[in-house]
Design an enzyme around this catalytic site. Structure first.
Site, PDB file in Angstrom:
ATOM      1  N   GLY A  48       0.762  -1.239   0.000  1.00  0.00           N
ATOM      2  CA  GLY A  48       0.000   0.000   0.000  1.00  0.00           C
ATOM      3  C   GLY A  48       0.790   1.283   0.000  1.00  0.00           C
ATOM      4  O   GLY A  48       0.223   2.350  -0.258  1.00  0.00           O
TER       5      GLY A  48
ATOM      6  N   ARG B  54       3.155  -1.409  -5.813  1.00  0.00           N
ATOM      7  CA  ARG B  54       3.356  -0.126  -6.485  1.00  0.00           C
ATOM      8  C   ARG B  54       4.674   0.540  -6.080  1.00  0.00           C
ATOM      9  O   ARG B  54       5.356   1.136  -6.919  1.00  0.00           O
ATOM     10  CB  ARG B  54       2.189   0.807  -6.140  1.00  0.00           C
ATOM     11  CG  ARG B  54       2.154   2.102  -6.926  1.00  0.00           C
ATOM     12  CD  ARG B  54       1.094   3.047  -6.367  1.00  0.00           C
ATOM     13  NE  ARG B  54      -0.194   2.427  -6.190  1.00  0.00           N
ATOM     14  CZ  ARG B  54      -1.139   2.356  -7.129  1.00  0.00           C
ATOM     15  NH1 ARG B  54      -0.927   2.911  -8.305  1.00  0.00           N
ATOM     16  NH2 ARG B  54      -2.288   1.758  -6.886  1.00  0.00           N
TER      17      ARG B  54
ATOM     18  N   ARG C 172      -5.246   3.294 -16.030  1.00  0.00           N
ATOM     19  CA  ARG C 172      -5.427   3.964 -14.742  1.00  0.00           C
ATOM     20  C   ARG C 172      -6.186   5.289 -14.821  1.00  0.00           C
ATOM     21  O   ARG C 172      -7.048   5.539 -13.971  1.00  0.00           O
ATOM     22  CB  ARG C 172      -4.077   4.150 -14.033  1.00  0.00           C
ATOM     23  CG  ARG C 172      -3.390   2.801 -13.708  1.00  0.00           C
ATOM     24  CD  ARG C 172      -2.161   2.964 -12.829  1.00  0.00           C
ATOM     25  NE  ARG C 172      -2.511   3.426 -11.516  1.00  0.00           N
ATOM     26  CZ  ARG C 172      -2.402   4.675 -11.091  1.00  0.00           C
ATOM     27  NH1 ARG C 172      -1.883   5.595 -11.867  1.00  0.00           N
ATOM     28  NH2 ARG C 172      -2.798   5.004  -9.888  1.00  0.00           N
TER      29      ARG C 172
ATOM     30  N   CYS D 135     -12.134   4.829 -29.187  1.00  0.00           N
ATOM     31  CA  CYS D 135     -13.420   5.505 -29.347  1.00  0.00           C
ATOM     32  C   CYS D 135     -14.228   5.484 -28.066  1.00  0.00           C
ATOM     33  O   CYS D 135     -15.253   4.791 -27.954  1.00  0.00           O
ATOM     34  CB  CYS D 135     -14.171   4.879 -30.517  1.00  0.00           C
ATOM     35  SG  CYS D 135     -13.276   5.188 -32.034  1.00  0.00           S
TER      36      CYS D 135
HETATM   37  C1  LIG Z   1      -2.611  -5.258  -4.413  1.00  0.00           C
HETATM   38  C2  LIG Z   1      -2.146  -5.892  -3.144  1.00  0.00           C
HETATM   39  C3  LIG Z   1      -0.908  -5.545  -2.602  1.00  0.00           C
HETATM   40  C4  LIG Z   1      -0.022  -4.485  -3.196  1.00  0.00           C
HETATM   41  O1  LIG Z   1      -0.533  -3.224  -3.085  1.00  0.00           O
HETATM   42  P1  LIG Z   1       0.385  -1.962  -3.483  1.00  0.00           P
HETATM   43  O2  LIG Z   1      -0.455  -0.812  -3.188  1.00  0.00           O
HETATM   44  O3  LIG Z   1       0.700  -2.111  -4.915  1.00  0.00           O
HETATM   45  O4  LIG Z   1       1.600  -2.032  -2.622  1.00  0.00           O
HETATM   46  C5  LIG Z   1      -0.504  -6.189  -1.458  1.00  0.00           C
HETATM   47  N1  LIG Z   1      -1.276  -7.142  -0.864  1.00  0.00           N
HETATM   48  C6  LIG Z   1      -2.479  -7.498  -1.363  1.00  0.00           C
HETATM   49  C7  LIG Z   1      -3.261  -8.530  -0.680  1.00  0.00           C
HETATM   50  C8  LIG Z   1      -2.950  -6.879  -2.513  1.00  0.00           C
HETATM   51  O5  LIG Z   1      -4.141  -7.225  -3.003  1.00  0.00           O
END
Ligand SMILES: *Cc1c(COP(=O)(O)O)cnc(C)c1O
Length: 422
Positions: free
Chosen positions: A242, A280, A316, A345
């Site tokens: 996250g 990410r 995105r 389109c």
């Molecule tokens: C998508 C996800 C992540 C990674 O999230 P980021 O924001 O890309 O770091 C980690 N754990 C789970 C369970 C996810 O679904």
């Protein structure tokens, strides 16, 4: 650390001019910097180690960028994988990530996926509901084995990010309600075939503020204490991913040092192996989407810069109203107010409206920055466009690490029933 820089007036990835990649591979194309993946992987680990967290398990969330060359880079950096499907599991294994370093997350793992993950010896199942645990336990017990698992809990914390990438509020589909976790954990731990090792959370993506993470981790610490008081041995806590990355000026994500310090403070005394699932953070700024301007079309207010990349290549902006910086590969120092859009389109195929950008004209090259995560992996062939290729740069060399799949190849995979050929 910046690996996309102007050298002699032209944007390079490491030491390779993007103009060369455009000429040799064509556009649109994703371009990744090996050094940037490695840098991000290393500073994430260093943030934890410097705060005194020694034996963390690092599982790259491969859905962010599952290209097998990217996985090979991260495997060499000591990363395992967080996977959310059987297909991702195959990729992680193919990249040389040991099965025991793979965490299997996801709210809808099928019985077939559970069985094959058990077969290959996956390191940990992150259970999303009680029935999943019961089914996994039965499959394992029938095969004379047992599965290591943790229970994913929904801490009911607002991550403060875009609604479509928030996962830790009570109304989201992920995890089990925290007030039911102790009782459920007890029932799961009693099942033969299941080794319950601990708990997991993941509250959302692109967090620019550490506060919701801290709140969620604090809540999970209370749960660990409650589970221990109920007699359970808690060995692992998976804190998810996250951590955000800067997409535009003014985005200031927490530093890895601040994150590590917070984690160390909140988890002091937990006495568990901590696990992390960054996606990410590792990949976002390691890639750009290189594109060529087709036309600059006069508009009612601002001109539309029509580029050869579209929402099928980078979803995105259409999905999340996401911002990607748009910069010229050979900027001439002038600026323009423009809308940036692709050829698809759909009015949603728009990357930016009324934005102050480098001045560009037909046939110029430009990039969308911060496209390394949730970019190529979400690409489709909508509008019968090619599937976008990927390039990995390493110093002064590069390789095409995913081919462009052209419309003819896709057409050849379609079949006409014989009752339509006459
Ligand atoms: C998508 C996800 C992540 C990674 O999230 P980021 O924001 O890309 O770091 C980690 N754990 C789970 C369970 C996810 O679904």
């Amino acid at each position: 650390m910046e690996h996309f820089t102007l050298i002699d007036g032209a944007l390079h990835c490491e030491r390779v001019p993007l103009e060369r990649i455009a000429a040799e591979v064509g556009t649109p194309v994703y371009v990744y910097s090996r050094a940037m993946f490695e840098h991000q992987a290393d500073i994430f680990r260093a943030g934890l180690v410097d705060a005194g967290i020694e034996n963390a398990h690092l599982a790259y969330a491969i859905k962010a960028n599952p290209n097998r060359a990217v996985l090979a880079v991260l495997a060499r950096r000591g990363y395992g994988a967080d996977v959310v499907s059987g297909g991702e599991m195959q990729r992680a294994l193919a990249a040389g990530m040991p099965a025991h370093d793979i965490v299997f997350s996801g709210v809808g793992k099928t019985r077939g996926e559970l069985a094959s993950a058990l077969d290959v010896g996956i390191g940990q199942f992150n259970l999303e509901l009680e029935e999943e645990g019961e089914v996994l336990a039965a499959i394992a017990a029938a095969g004379g084995t047992s599965a290591d698992a943790v229970l994913r809990v929904n801490p009911d914390v607002d991550a403060g990010t875009h609604a479509k990438i928030s996962t830790g509020k009570a109304e989201n589909k992920f995890g089990v309600a925290i007030d039911q976790a102790v009782a459920m954990y007890g029932r799961l731990a009693a099942l033969p075939g299941l080794n319950m090792r601990g708990v997991a959370i993941h509250i959302g993506s692109q967090l620019l503020d550490i506060t919701p993470l801290e709140a969620a981790y604090t809540r999970i610490g209370q749960l660990v204490a409650e589970l221990r008081a109920a007699g359970h041995t808690i060995e692992r806590v998976d804190l998810g991913g996250g951590l955000g990355v800067p997409y535009k000026a003014g985005d200031v994500p927490p530093s890895t040092a601040a994150y590590g310090t917070m984690v160390a403070r909140v988890t002091r005394g937990w006495n568990v192996q901590l696990m992390f699932e960054p996606g990410r953070f590792i990949a976002g700024n390691a890639g750009v989407l290189l594109t060529r301007v087709i036309w600059v079309k006069p508009g009612a207010v601002n001109p539309y810069v029509i580029v050869d990349a579209a929402m099928n290549d980078l979803a995105r902006p259409a999905l999340y109203d996401a911002w990607h910086d748009f910069v010229a590969v050979r900027p001439n120092g002038e600026r323009m107010m423009a809308n940036i859009a692709g050829p698809v389109c759909e009015s949603g195929d728009t990357f930016a409206m009324g934005r102050d950008v480098d001045a560009v004209k037909s046939d110029d090259l430009a990039v969308f920055r911060t496209a390394g995560a949730y970019g190529a992996t979400m690409a489709s062939t909508y509008n019968s466009r090619a599937l976008v290729p990927e390039v990995l740069v390493d110093g002064d060399r590069y390789a095409v690490v995913a081919d462009r799949i052209d419309p003819a190849t896709i057409l050849a995979a379609e079949r006409l029933p014989d009752w339509l050929t006459a």
